[in-house]
Design a protein around this motif. Structure first.
Motif, mmCIF file in Angstrom:
data_model
loop_
_atom_site.group_PDB
_atom_site.id
_atom_site.type_symbol
_atom_site.label_atom_id
_atom_site.label_comp_id
_atom_site.label_asym_id
_atom_site.label_seq_id
_atom_site.Cartn_x
_atom_site.Cartn_y
_atom_site.Cartn_z
ATOM 1 N N LEU A 27 -3.764 -0.673 -2.533
ATOM 2 C CA LEU A 27 -2.601 -0.625 -1.643
ATOM 3 C C LEU A 27 -3.037 -0.418 -0.191
ATOM 4 N N ALA A 28 -4.014 0.436 0.022
ATOM 5 C CA ALA A 28 -4.474 0.730 1.382
ATOM 6 C C ALA A 28 -5.198 -0.461 2.006
ATOM 7 N N ARG A 29 -5.885 -1.254 1.193
ATOM 8 C CA ARG A 29 -6.688 -2.365 1.716
ATOM 9 C C ARG A 29 -5.949 -3.697 1.732
ATOM 10 N N SER A 30 -4.787 -3.772 1.137
ATOM 11 C CA SER A 30 -4.017 -5.020 1.097
ATOM 12 C C SER A 30 -3.181 -5.130 2.359
ATOM 13 N N GLU A 31 -3.713 -5.861 3.337
ATOM 14 C CA GLU A 31 -3.066 -5.932 4.643
ATOM 15 C C GLU A 31 -1.860 -6.874 4.677
ATOM 16 N N GLU A 32 -2.047 -8.082 4.188
ATOM 17 C CA GLU A 32 -0.971 -9.084 4.267
ATOM 18 C C GLU A 32 -0.466 -9.422 2.879
ATOM 19 N N LYS A 33 -0.009 -8.411 2.164
ATOM 20 C CA LYS A 33 0.430 -8.653 0.797
ATOM 21 C C LYS A 33 1.859 -9.192 0.762
ATOM 22 N N THR A 34 2.123 -10.009 -0.250
ATOM 23 C CA THR A 34 3.458 -10.579 -0.426
ATOM 24 C C THR A 34 4.219 -9.859 -1.526
#
Length: 122
Positions: A27-34
């Protein structure tokens, strides 16, 4: 194995990491998640069922423990597998020809490819 766009986003984070990641790390590393944060368990379970990731142990988070995950195959292995999983499989020689025509291939990469082909022929 076909991965969804959301699953690919998680895989990209795992492929870019040098260690297994927990749900919180993802969650912390997912910058442009859909996808929504609450969907991460569903996505991780789907990736586990497809065999794209594996449990790689437990980490302590405050008073509880959480699972960490790592990919079971590299990014390149995944794409190589998906190319030949379609009904309309490409001709392997034509595929290599098309890849070698790319202008972003360096002489060092060509030498490495030539060495791999020579090794395969032995």
């Amino acid at each position: 194995m076909e991965l969804t766009k959301s699953e690919m986003e998680i895989m990209d984070v795992l492929w870019e990491s040098d260690k297994p990641l927990s749900r919180a790390d993802l969650l912390a590393r997912s910058e442009e998640k859909t996808w929504k944060d609450s969907s991460v368990h569903i996505l991780l379970n789907g990736l586990l069922q497809k065999g794209a990731i594996q449990e790689a142990g437990l980490v302590r988070r405050s008073k509880t423990y959480g699972r960490v995950f790592s990919p079971t195959l590299s990014r390149e292995e995944y794409f190589a597998a998906t190319i030949f999983s379609h009904r309309h499989k490409p001709n392997i020689v034509g595929l290599f020809r098309a890849l070698l025509q790319r202008e972003d291939i360096t002489p060092d990469q060509l030498a490495e490819i030539a060495a791999l082909v020579a090794q395969k022929n032995q």
